[in-house]
Design an enzyme around this catalytic site. Sequence first.
Site, PDB file in Angstrom:
ATOM      1  N   HIS A 176       8.339   2.521 -10.133  1.00  0.00           N
ATOM      2  CA  HIS A 176       6.993   2.271  -9.605  1.00  0.00           C
ATOM      3  C   HIS A 176       6.087   3.399 -10.091  1.00  0.00           C
ATOM      4  CE1 HIS A 176       4.429   1.490  -5.708  1.00  0.00           C
ATOM      5  NE2 HIS A 176       3.967   0.825  -6.734  1.00  0.00           N
TER       6      HIS A 176
ATOM      7  N   SER B 266       2.616   3.015  -2.777  1.00  0.00           N
ATOM      8  CA  SER B 266       1.503   2.078  -2.802  1.00  0.00           C
ATOM      9  C   SER B 266       0.250   2.700  -2.178  1.00  0.00           C
ATOM     10  CB  SER B 266       1.882   0.820  -2.024  1.00  0.00           C
ATOM     11  OG  SER B 266       3.041   0.257  -2.596  1.00  0.00           O
TER      12      SER B 266
ATOM     13  N   CYS C 253      -1.556   5.195  -3.176  1.00  0.00           N
ATOM     14  CA  CYS C 253      -1.556   6.660  -3.178  1.00  0.00           C
ATOM     15  C   CYS C 253      -2.092   7.250  -4.478  1.00  0.00           C
ATOM     16  CB  CYS C 253      -0.169   7.201  -2.884  1.00  0.00           C
ATOM     17  SG  CYS C 253       0.336   6.926  -1.183  1.00  0.00           S
TER      18      CYS C 253
ATOM     19  N   ASP D   4       1.036   0.790 -12.650  1.00  0.00           N
ATOM     20  CA  ASP D   4       1.892   0.496 -11.495  1.00  0.00           C
ATOM     21  C   ASP D   4       3.394   0.530 -11.791  1.00  0.00           C
ATOM     22  OD1 ASP D   4       1.688  -0.186  -8.645  1.00  0.00           O
ATOM     23  OD2 ASP D   4       2.651  -2.068  -9.186  1.00  0.00           O
TER      24      ASP D   4
ATOM     25  N   LYS E 174       6.547  -6.786  -8.317  1.00  0.00           N
ATOM     26  CA  LYS E 174       7.522  -5.982  -7.587  1.00  0.00           C
ATOM     27  C   LYS E 174       8.911  -6.636  -7.583  1.00  0.00           C
ATOM     28  CE  LYS E 174       4.475  -3.093  -7.238  1.00  0.00           C
ATOM     29  NZ  LYS E 174       3.672  -2.370  -6.309  1.00  0.00           N
TER      30      LYS E 174
ATOM     31  N   TYR F 199       0.142 -13.733  -1.288  1.00  0.00           N
ATOM     32  CA  TYR F 199      -0.487 -12.432  -1.534  1.00  0.00           C
ATOM     33  C   TYR F 199       0.321 -11.500  -2.433  1.00  0.00           C
ATOM     34  CZ  TYR F 199      -4.071  -9.022  -0.835  1.00  0.00           C
ATOM     35  OH  TYR F 199      -5.133  -8.181  -1.063  1.00  0.00           O
TER      36      TYR F 199
ATOM     37  N   ARG G 260       1.989  -7.066   1.333  1.00  0.00           N
ATOM     38  CA  ARG G 260       3.424  -7.309   1.198  1.00  0.00           C
ATOM     39  C   ARG G 260       4.089  -7.235   2.567  1.00  0.00           C
ATOM     40  NH1 ARG G 260       5.727  -3.464  -0.454  1.00  0.00           N
ATOM     41  NH2 ARG G 260       4.019  -2.043  -0.896  1.00  0.00           N
TER      42      ARG G 260
ATOM     43  N   ARG H 165      -8.107  -6.277  -3.122  1.00  0.00           N
ATOM     44  CA  ARG H 165      -7.708  -5.914  -4.492  1.00  0.00           C
ATOM     45  C   ARG H 165      -8.546  -6.601  -5.548  1.00  0.00           C
ATOM     46  NH1 ARG H 165      -2.636  -2.708  -5.039  1.00  0.00           N
ATOM     47  NH2 ARG H 165      -2.116  -2.276  -2.871  1.00  0.00           N
TER      48      ARG H 165
HETATM   49  P1  GTP Z   1      -0.924   0.400  -5.446  1.00  0.00           P
HETATM   50  O1  GTP Z   1      -1.695  -0.510  -6.319  1.00  0.00           O
HETATM   51  O2  GTP Z   1      -0.830  -0.074  -4.039  1.00  0.00           O
HETATM   52  O3  GTP Z   1       0.419   0.736  -5.997  1.00  0.00           O
HETATM   53  O4  GTP Z   1      -1.821   1.757  -5.276  1.00  0.00           O
HETATM   54  P2  GTP Z   1      -2.111   2.985  -6.258  1.00  0.00           P
HETATM   55  O5  GTP Z   1      -1.014   3.987  -6.167  1.00  0.00           O
HETATM   56  O6  GTP Z   1      -2.479   2.505  -7.612  1.00  0.00           O
HETATM   57  O7  GTP Z   1      -3.390   3.653  -5.554  1.00  0.00           O
HETATM   58  P3  GTP Z   1      -4.922   3.693  -6.017  1.00  0.00           P
HETATM   59  O8  GTP Z   1      -5.135   4.504  -7.262  1.00  0.00           O
HETATM   60  O9  GTP Z   1      -5.467   2.342  -6.022  1.00  0.00           O
HETATM   61  O10 GTP Z   1      -5.563   4.524  -4.817  1.00  0.00           O
HETATM   62  C1  GTP Z   1      -5.484   4.103  -3.499  1.00  0.00           C
HETATM   63  C2  GTP Z   1      -6.502   4.807  -2.648  1.00  0.00           C
HETATM   64  O11 GTP Z   1      -6.348   6.222  -2.778  1.00  0.00           O
HETATM   65  C3  GTP Z   1      -7.931   4.498  -3.070  1.00  0.00           C
HETATM   66  O12 GTP Z   1      -8.702   4.253  -1.928  1.00  0.00           O
HETATM   67  C4  GTP Z   1      -8.390   5.732  -3.770  1.00  0.00           C
HETATM   68  O13 GTP Z   1      -9.763   5.936  -3.647  1.00  0.00           O
HETATM   69  C5  GTP Z   1      -7.574   6.841  -3.106  1.00  0.00           C
HETATM   70  N1  GTP Z   1      -7.334   7.954  -4.067  1.00  0.00           N
HETATM   71  C6  GTP Z   1      -6.839   7.842  -5.321  1.00  0.00           C
HETATM   72  N2  GTP Z   1      -6.784   9.054  -5.948  1.00  0.00           N
HETATM   73  C7  GTP Z   1      -7.242   9.948  -5.053  1.00  0.00           C
HETATM   74  C8  GTP Z   1      -7.441  11.373  -5.101  1.00  0.00           C
HETATM   75  O14 GTP Z   1      -7.187  12.063  -6.093  1.00  0.00           O
HETATM   76  N3  GTP Z   1      -7.922  11.957  -3.966  1.00  0.00           N
HETATM   77  C9  GTP Z   1      -8.217  11.223  -2.848  1.00  0.00           C
HETATM   78  N4  GTP Z   1      -8.686  11.884  -1.793  1.00  0.00           N
HETATM   79  N5  GTP Z   1      -8.062   9.897  -2.769  1.00  0.00           N
HETATM   80  C10 GTP Z   1      -7.586   9.262  -3.850  1.00  0.00           C
HETATM   81  C1  SPV Z   2       1.853  -2.060  -4.148  1.00  0.00           C
HETATM   82  O1  SPV Z   2       1.880  -2.357  -2.935  1.00  0.00           O
HETATM   83  O2  SPV Z   2       2.478  -1.079  -4.596  1.00  0.00           O
HETATM   84  C2  SPV Z   2       1.049  -2.856  -5.083  1.00  0.00           C
HETATM   85  C3  SPV Z   2       0.421  -4.084  -4.583  1.00  0.00           C
HETATM   86  O3  SPV Z   2       0.959  -2.515  -6.248  1.00  0.00           O
HETATM   87  S1  SPV Z   2       1.498  -5.429  -4.555  1.00  0.00           S
HETATM   88  O4  SPV Z   2       1.386  -6.125  -5.824  1.00  0.00           O
HETATM   89  O5  SPV Z   2       1.051  -6.319  -3.463  1.00  0.00           O
HETATM   90  O6  SPV Z   2       2.844  -5.007  -4.350  1.00  0.00           O
HETATM   91 MN    MN Z   3       2.032  -0.512  -6.616  1.00  0.00          MN
END
Ligand code: GTP
Ligand code: SPV
Ligand code: MN
Length: 641
Positions: A282, A304, A306, A329, A262, A253, A106, A424
Amino acid sequence: MFRVLKRVSTISFNHHSTINASFLNRKIHSYQLANGFDPAVLPSMVRNFIEDSARLCEPDSIHICDGSESENKMMLNEMQASGTIVSLPKYDNCWLAKTNPADVARVESKTFICTEMKEDAVCIPKKGVTGMLGNWISPQDYEKAILDRFPGSMRGRKMYVVPFSMGPLGSKLSKIGIEITDSPYVVASMRIMTRMGSSVLDLIDDDFVRCLHSIGRPASGIIEMPSWICDPQRTIILHKADKNEIVSYGSAYGGNALLGKKCFALRIGSKIAQREGWLAEHMLILGITAPNGIKRYIAAAFPSACGKTNLAMMMPTLKGFKVECVGDDIAWMKFDKNGQLRAINPENGFFGVAPGTSYETNPNAMKTCLKDTIFTNVASTSDGGVYWEGLEDSIGTNISITDWHGKPWKRGVNNTTSAHPNSRFCAPAKNCPIMDSKWEDPEGVPISAILFGGRRPEGVPLVYEAYNWQHGVMIGSAMRSEATAAAEHKGKVIMHDPMAMRPFLGYNFGKYLQHWLNMEVAGCKMPKIFHVNWFLKGNDGKFLWPGYGENSRVLDWILKRIEGEECFDETSIGKVPCSNSIRLDGLKQEVDMKKLFKIDKEFWLKEVKEIQKFYEEQVGNDLPEAVKNELNGLKERVEQM
Ligand code: GTP
Ligand code: SPV
Ligand code: MN
């Protein structure tokens, strides 16, 4: 240039077209309607939108998407032919797209909210300070941005019309949109991420969100990567909330291009929510059943990349617990007539971060993307599969890897990552083995707790609870997190990301906070608010908490708090687990609970100062008094530590 401007100057890009319906019909027929759809059956507002967009972008033909299997096949064939995707024969109906390396995330700096008055869209920052809570654009510049980019942008291409519903079809909480795009990748992705096709057209009336998207056409005329056309120099993402309008140019993207996500569900959504008295956030939504059989639903806002997808699909390590997924999400939440907050997931699929996902960390996500999935910017393997950082243990030594640029890649030899950090998977929700039985319930699921959290390497304990709703709103507004690869920010700086909504706010953040405060009315059962931090690091730079499935230990404590168990100590920052109330039985590694729950006076004095500075510089006069008071309360308590 003049010729183009002259031609388009007769078009007003808005939906107040006065041209009569039969004329529109003729005009639409003068384009080649690729699938023979009769536009006469469309409501006039829909036709106007299609017609205005076609006149502006000048596509060769128009295709109105029905969402069928055969249509999807056609789309996939088209993308294979142009080299946009390749098939992944190791799995069932899975595809890999590699983008132009200039179009990988983004672009927050090129994302704008348009209102007459600037202060309706953004807070006015202190003099000399750059605002970080959204970008404003004037109506004049908005029109100009469109006219500078869109005229003729779809020449030689097909224009797809994608009718979609955010939320289960027919739910009172759902909303409808139409995305017009010249990208088959966007169409195929929207088919996964939303409910898309004829069934939506059957429901549509004049109340829908207009989403216009073009991958663009570089001004230089040079297309660097024909398999992934984009115009990174001129990328722009525009929102006009009072017109329910989104216009996106130059990127294909994720959140830049899949406009239901979003742009609609959060930016336009949060504005609609403010008007109608609900919340568009979010947040993931999960259901968790404790060994005693009691089930609760929890929503959680993390910035994002996290951990939302991971928490939403978690496999609890604590025996007897079961987590089920409603969404990963976005949450749309509204109090019902009994004062219960109910949430729906407006999406229909996952656009999840690939790196870090593995059978150890998130087996459910791995199972989800074994079929019907479009991967983007991950690495591929010689046996027709995918690869990324975190899958080291899952491939044989005889397998060779091709990185996301399409170059041979060897672990330990190349000092780059094989997959882009923001690569992704885009997979249908129904493929996830732990979808909650109520995930498509039109009434939504009852929410008992809201979690905020971010990547805080130091100072912020594993979990703490707000004293009340107002205190919780302040905690959400003060959220900070390490920057991630999901947007264009470089490095690992700790950024303010209030409510995990900084990049997704659809209107003035101060007004948004006031809206959150206003949700608390007599008769409503307010969910408890918590802050969690899975990302504390030790001196060795390693995470102090094992995370992932072990986070069930924190959810267990949160469930006990929901049931009213007095398992907490009061501290200056909030309620923290009293000793032995976080279960550690069966944990495979030693954890330093002292460090995980350390509340350091010096750290929190600095934190309070930083939050105060953020409020003063970024929110200014729009900061609700109640939030200011909560921060003052925190400050006094910390000073007395
Ligand atoms: P968006 O799709 O961007 O909104 O991201 P999200 O908030 O869904 O994050 P996601 O669960 O995909 O995790 C992002 C990264 O954080 C990944 O590389 C995970 O492996 C890492 N991660 C997720 N949960 C944990 C956790 O409990 N501990 C650690 N150390 N890393 C984590
Ligand atoms: C984020 O960045 O929080 C996402 C990926 O979930 S995107 O759809 O590119 O915004
Ligand atoms: Mn997100």
